[in-house]
Motif scaffolding. Structure first.
Motif, PDB file in Angstrom:
ATOM      1  N   ARG A 140       1.211 -16.863  -6.187  1.00 31.60           N
ATOM      2  CA  ARG A 140       1.155 -16.313  -4.841  1.00 31.60           C
ATOM      3  C   ARG A 140       1.395 -14.799  -4.892  1.00 31.60           C
ATOM      4  O   ARG A 140       2.462 -14.343  -5.332  1.00 31.60           O
ATOM      5  N   PRO A 141       0.440 -13.979  -4.447  1.00 33.90           N
ATOM      6  CA  PRO A 141       0.650 -12.523  -4.443  1.00 33.90           C
ATOM      7  C   PRO A 141       1.733 -12.080  -3.474  1.00 33.90           C
ATOM      8  O   PRO A 141       2.408 -11.081  -3.720  1.00 33.90           O
ATOM      9  N   ASP A 142       1.919 -12.805  -2.354  1.00 35.89           N
ATOM     10  CA  ASP A 142       2.981 -12.421  -1.423  1.00 35.89           C
ATOM     11  C   ASP A 142       4.363 -12.629  -2.037  1.00 35.89           C
ATOM     12  O   ASP A 142       5.298 -11.866  -1.780  1.00 35.89           O
ATOM     13  N   LYS A 143       4.500 -13.648  -2.876  1.00 37.42           N
ATOM     14  CA  LYS A 143       5.776 -13.882  -3.551  1.00 37.42           C
ATOM     15  C   LYS A 143       6.048 -12.794  -4.579  1.00 37.42           C
ATOM     16  O   LYS A 143       7.191 -12.338  -4.736  1.00 37.42           O
ATOM     17  N   VAL A 144       5.007 -12.354  -5.275  1.00 35.13           N
ATOM     18  CA  VAL A 144       5.165 -11.251  -6.226  1.00 35.13           C
ATOM     19  C   VAL A 144       5.570  -9.976  -5.495  1.00 35.13           C
ATOM     20  O   VAL A 144       6.471  -9.253  -5.930  1.00 35.13           O
ATOM     21  N   ALA A 145       4.931  -9.699  -4.358  1.00 38.86           N
ATOM     22  CA  ALA A 145       5.263  -8.493  -3.598  1.00 38.86           C
ATOM     23  C   ALA A 145       6.715  -8.523  -3.129  1.00 38.86           C
ATOM     24  O   ALA A 145       7.421  -7.510  -3.193  1.00 38.86           O
TER      25      ALA A 145
ATOM     26  N   ILE B 179      10.376  -7.210 -11.760  1.00 36.71           N
ATOM     27  CA  ILE B 179       9.166  -6.740 -12.427  1.00 36.71           C
ATOM     28  C   ILE B 179       8.230  -7.922 -12.603  1.00 36.71           C
ATOM     29  O   ILE B 179       8.660  -9.023 -12.980  1.00 36.71           O
ATOM     30  N   ALA B 180       6.943  -7.699 -12.338  1.00 33.47           N
ATOM     31  CA  ALA B 180       5.929  -8.742 -12.463  1.00 33.47           C
ATOM     32  C   ALA B 180       5.035  -8.432 -13.655  1.00 33.47           C
ATOM     33  O   ALA B 180       4.694  -7.273 -13.906  1.00 33.47           O
ATOM     34  N   ILE B 181       4.661  -9.492 -14.382  1.00 32.60           N
ATOM     35  CA  ILE B 181       3.793  -9.376 -15.554  1.00 32.60           C
ATOM     36  C   ILE B 181       2.570 -10.247 -15.324  1.00 32.60           C
ATOM     37  O   ILE B 181       2.704 -11.449 -15.063  1.00 32.60           O
ATOM     38  N   LEU B 182       1.397  -9.650 -15.402  1.00 32.98           N
ATOM     39  CA  LEU B 182       0.143 -10.368 -15.227  1.00 32.98           C
ATOM     40  C   LEU B 182      -0.684 -10.259 -16.500  1.00 32.98           C
ATOM     41  O   LEU B 182      -0.651  -9.232 -17.185  1.00 32.98           O
TER      42      LEU B 182
ATOM     43  N   GLN C  98       0.846  -1.196   0.000  1.00 31.90           N
ATOM     44  CA  GLN C  98       0.000   0.000   0.000  1.00 31.90           C
ATOM     45  C   GLN C  98       0.886   1.252   0.000  1.00 31.90           C
ATOM     46  O   GLN C  98       0.984   1.980   0.983  1.00 31.90           O
ATOM     47  N   THR C  99       1.519   1.461  -1.142  1.00 27.98           N
ATOM     48  CA  THR C  99       2.446   2.568  -1.300  1.00 27.98           C
ATOM     49  C   THR C  99       2.255   3.165  -2.686  1.00 27.98           C
ATOM     50  O   THR C  99       1.990   2.423  -3.654  1.00 27.98           O
ATOM     51  N   PRO C 100       2.373   4.472  -2.825  1.00 30.34           N
ATOM     52  CA  PRO C 100       2.237   5.084  -4.170  1.00 30.34           C
ATOM     53  C   PRO C 100       3.372   4.713  -5.106  1.00 30.34           C
ATOM     54  O   PRO C 100       3.277   4.960  -6.305  1.00 30.34           O
ATOM     55  N   GLU C 101       4.465   4.129  -4.584  1.00 28.86           N
ATOM     56  CA  GLU C 101       5.568   3.715  -5.451  1.00 28.86           C
ATOM     57  C   GLU C 101       5.219   2.488  -6.287  1.00 28.86           C
ATOM     58  O   GLU C 101       5.906   2.192  -7.270  1.00 28.86           O
ATOM     59  N   LEU C 102       4.181   1.736  -5.897  1.00 22.92           N
ATOM     60  CA  LEU C 102       3.758   0.597  -6.703  1.00 22.92           C
ATOM     61  C   LEU C 102       3.032   1.108  -7.939  1.00 22.92           C
ATOM     62  O   LEU C 102       1.971   1.726  -7.841  1.00 22.92           O
ATOM     63  N   LYS C 103       3.599   0.851  -9.104  1.00 19.74           N
ATOM     64  CA  LYS C 103       3.026   1.324 -10.362  1.00 19.74           C
ATOM     65  C   LYS C 103       2.570   0.131 -11.203  1.00 19.74           C
ATOM     66  O   LYS C 103       3.207  -0.922 -11.201  1.00 19.74           O
ATOM     67  N   VAL C 104       1.470   0.335 -11.923  1.00 18.51           N
ATOM     68  CA  VAL C 104       0.915  -0.700 -12.797  1.00 18.51           C
ATOM     69  C   VAL C 104       0.661  -0.075 -14.161  1.00 18.51           C
ATOM     70  O   VAL C 104      -0.143   0.850 -14.281  1.00 18.51           O
TER      71      VAL C 104
ATOM     72  N   SER D 194      -5.937  -9.412 -25.223  1.00 23.13           N
ATOM     73  CA  SER D 194      -5.653  -9.709 -23.817  1.00 23.13           C
ATOM     74  C   SER D 194      -4.977  -8.520 -23.149  1.00 23.13           C
ATOM     75  O   SER D 194      -4.009  -7.955 -23.676  1.00 23.13           O
ATOM     76  N   LEU D 195      -5.469  -8.172 -21.983  1.00 21.26           N
ATOM     77  CA  LEU D 195      -4.900  -7.060 -21.229  1.00 21.26           C
ATOM     78  C   LEU D 195      -3.725  -7.572 -20.407  1.00 21.26           C
ATOM     79  O   LEU D 195      -3.848  -8.546 -19.657  1.00 21.26           O
ATOM     80  N   VAL D 196      -2.585  -6.919 -20.562  1.00 20.97           N
ATOM     81  CA  VAL D 196      -1.358  -7.294 -19.862  1.00 20.97           C
ATOM     82  C   VAL D 196      -0.961  -6.152 -18.935  1.00 20.97           C
ATOM     83  O   VAL D 196      -0.937  -4.982 -19.361  1.00 20.97           O
ATOM     84  N   ALA D 197      -0.681  -6.466 -17.689  1.00 21.42           N
ATOM     85  CA  ALA D 197      -0.284  -5.471 -16.694  1.00 21.42           C
ATOM     86  C   ALA D 197       1.164  -5.712 -16.276  1.00 21.42           C
ATOM     87  O   ALA D 197       1.567  -6.852 -16.029  1.00 21.42           O
ATOM     88  N   VAL D 198       1.938  -4.653 -16.209  1.00 15.51           N
ATOM     89  CA  VAL D 198       3.335  -4.708 -15.768  1.00 15.51           C
ATOM     90  C   VAL D 198       3.427  -3.957 -14.446  1.00 15.51           C
ATOM     91  O   VAL D 198       3.132  -2.755 -14.381  1.00 15.51           O
ATOM     92  N   CYS D 199       3.830  -4.661 -13.397  1.00 16.67           N
ATOM     93  CA  CYS D 199       3.918  -4.087 -12.044  1.00 16.67           C
ATOM     94  C   CYS D 199       5.378  -3.902 -11.663  1.00 16.67           C
ATOM     95  O   CYS D 199       6.210  -4.789 -11.896  1.00 16.67           O
ATOM     96  N   PHE D 200       5.689  -2.767 -11.055  1.00 18.37           N
ATOM     97  CA  PHE D 200       7.052  -2.503 -10.604  1.00 18.37           C
ATOM     98  C   PHE D 200       7.004  -1.467  -9.495  1.00 18.37           C
ATOM     99  O   PHE D 200       5.994  -0.764  -9.315  1.00 18.37           O
TER     100      PHE D 200
END
Length: 547
Positions: free
Chosen positions: A268-273, A281-284, A194-200, A211-217
């Motif tokens: 696992r979302p905790d592993k991604v975090a 970088i995570a790709i969903l 829960q931080t503004p530094e998490l960007k999607v 297909s919608l692809v999201a890149v998280c970093f």
């Protein structure tokens, strides 16, 4: 939850336009815009959506005066939202509008700003964009005499509940796993970071699947050059459909011919975090319950969540056992074949007599015997996975007992061979990552063949070839054997054994994160101080007793 698309160059934009206009129907509609005539707009969209039984055109009069229509797919939309948030306010006959003269500009602003009870409403004039919105589960509102239409997000698709991950179960740790809905998966990550530094950031891949692809970093942690390279590799993918994250993995990996995975996947979302906090970088992908994590190194595939949620001393011992099982699963059959076939003098005399007695009635050489039993085990394992759950468990136990015992009794295999293959199979089960275990299972067979031809020399040659391949392998420019090669003292603390969390004060150096510090200097100094034992009897006895 908002996701924005990253900026692209002129070539990238043309590539994206090519992907978006891949359908002949959309190519035809791309040249058409919403006109002021309601019937013309409806006719053009109905022609594109013909033969779709769930496509509905609901005609009505907005505010009791203006001809309008609502277009949507019943299988993809929330009917309650359409009835309560769109139809009800639009069909309400206001006394203020009974005799008032309203032009098209006023009607547009009145519908957009005063009427629609929905938080996600947009306007569009291109017919191809309207059709794509309907296919995504959005509702399109067309009003006569308006040159723009309204797109309302009313998508609703039945989804399975958030459940415990089936492939990455833990004793101590969260019990939540990703599902097929992209928005839900992103919310599980945001819940933990829960931080503004998490960007999607988002983009659409797939000429037909869209297909919608999201890149998280993590902004300020992830290296910008790594992010740019991930975006570049994703932007050049031009395929008709992306049905799972595995499609993207095969396009963005560095070496397509290596058996070793260069992209880690997890549900696992905790592993991604945790990986995002390290600078990865995570790709969903929409429709896939598995997230991709890049870059990946070899030791990642043999670590679990429990390695960090439990105390370091216990989990270090378990991790060492896991690496021993890795060696078992790769080299045990090859060593057995080489020693039995070429160097039996290495076996103690009493054990050699027992082995010779067990192999007395076996008509095959050791290499053929091991290969037959190994292939049989692989077939049995694959059959266990594909069968229904109620039957698969019984087959795995009964199959091993019955087939193994029958093979020994018939003289088809020796008892020691069955034991060796059993230990090898158990060792492969100890590998946490399924794709890494598959790589070891594949490499086991050429090692057995080389051991049957050259003996221990063949085993060593196989090891050298595997080591050379691992040394040459990279994942997004990161050496695959990092932090072992190139060596990093900070990274060694989380390699074979895991050091206490207080010792790992920096993020992995091979990721070149912008923010290297994981623990603040003040926290480290405070942890070095001697803890104050508040309830120590020696301290309590020195205190004056109350009367």
């Amino acid at each position: 939850m908002s996701m924005r698309s990253w900026g692209k160059s002129k070539g990238d934009r043309s590539q994206k336009a090519k992907q978006e206009l891949s359908s002949p129907i959309l190519e035809r509609l791309a040249e058409m815009k919403v006109s002021g005539r309601l019937d013309d707009t409806i006719e053009a969209i109905e022609e594109a959506m013909q033969d779709d039984f769930d496509f509905v055109v609901r005609r009505f009069k907005a505010f009791g005066r203006f001809p309008a229509a609502l277009l949507f797919l019943t299988s993809m939309t929330d009917q309650n939202a359409i009835n309560q948030e769109l139809m009800k306010p639009l069909m309400h006959k206001s006394s203020d509008l009974a005799d008032a003269e309203i032009d098209s500009g006023q009607l547009h602003d009145m519908i957009l700003n005063e009427t629609l009870y929905h938080s996600n409403v947009g306007t569009e004039c291109q017919l191809d964009v309207l059709v794509q919105g309907i296919l995504r589960g959005e509702s399109v509102l067309v009003v006569n005499e308006l040159n723009t239409s309204f797109i309302v997000r009313t998508c609703h698709v039945d989804r399975r509940a958030i459940d415990q991950p089936a492939t990455e179960q833990v004793i101590r740790g969260p019990r939540e796993g990703f599902i097929e809905m992209l928005e839900t998966n992103i919310s599980l990550i945001r819940y933990r970071l829960q931080t503004p530094e998490l960007k999607v950031r988002s983009m659409t891949i797939g000429r037909r699947s869209k297909s919608l692809v999201a890149v998280c970093f993590m902004e300020g942690v992830a290296n910008p050059e790594l992010l740019e390279e991930v975006e570049r590799r994703l932007s050049v993918i031009d395929i008709d459909a992306v049905l799972d994250s595995g499609y993207l993995e095969q396009f963005i990996e560095d070496n397509h011919y290596s058996p070793f995975p260069q992209v880690q996947y997890t549900e696992r979302p905790d592993k991604v975090a945790a990986n995002l906090l390290e600078g990865r970088i995570a790709i969903l992908v929409s429709g896939s319950p598995l997230a991709l994590i890049v870059p990946a190194v070899f030791n990642q595939f043999y670590q679990t969540v429990e390695d960090y949620t439990e105390r370091f001393l216990l989990m270090s011992a378990i991790r060492v056992a896991r690496f021993i099982a890795l060696v078992f699963s790769l080299v045990f059959p090859a060593l057995y074949v080489s020693i039995i076939s070429f160097n039996p003098e290495l076996i103690p005399t009493e054990f050699a007599v027992a082995v010779a007695g067990g192999r007395a009635g076996v008509p095959f050489p050791a290499v053929i015997e091991v290969l037959i039993i190994e292939i049989s085990m692989e077939v049995l394992r694959e059959a266990t996975i594909r069968l229904p759950q109620q039957v698969g468990g019984a087959l795995s136990i009964v199959g091993v007992l019955v087939v193994g015992q029958a093979a020994v009794a018939a003289g088809f295999a020796s008892p020691i061979t069955v034991v060796i293959i059993a230990l090898t199979t158990i060792g492969s089960f100890a590998t946490p990552a399924y794709n890494a275990a598959l790589a070891l299972r594949l490499l086991r067979f050429p090692l057995i063949v080389m051991a049957g031809i050259f003996g221990l020399y063949g085993v060593m040659i196989g090891f050298i070839l595997i080591a050379n391949h691992l040394l040459s392998l990279k994942s997004f420019g990161v050496p695959y054997l990092a932090p072992l090669v190139p060596g990093s003292f900070q990274g060694m603390k989380d390699l074979v054994v895991r050091a206490p969390l207080s010792w790992m004060s920096e993020r992995p150096s091979f990721l070149y994160p912008k923010d290297k510090a994981r623990l603040s200097d003040a926290a480290m100094e405070e942890m070095k101080k001697q803890p104050h034992n508040a309830l120590d009897p020696m301290n309590l006895n020195d205190q004056p007793k109350e009367s």
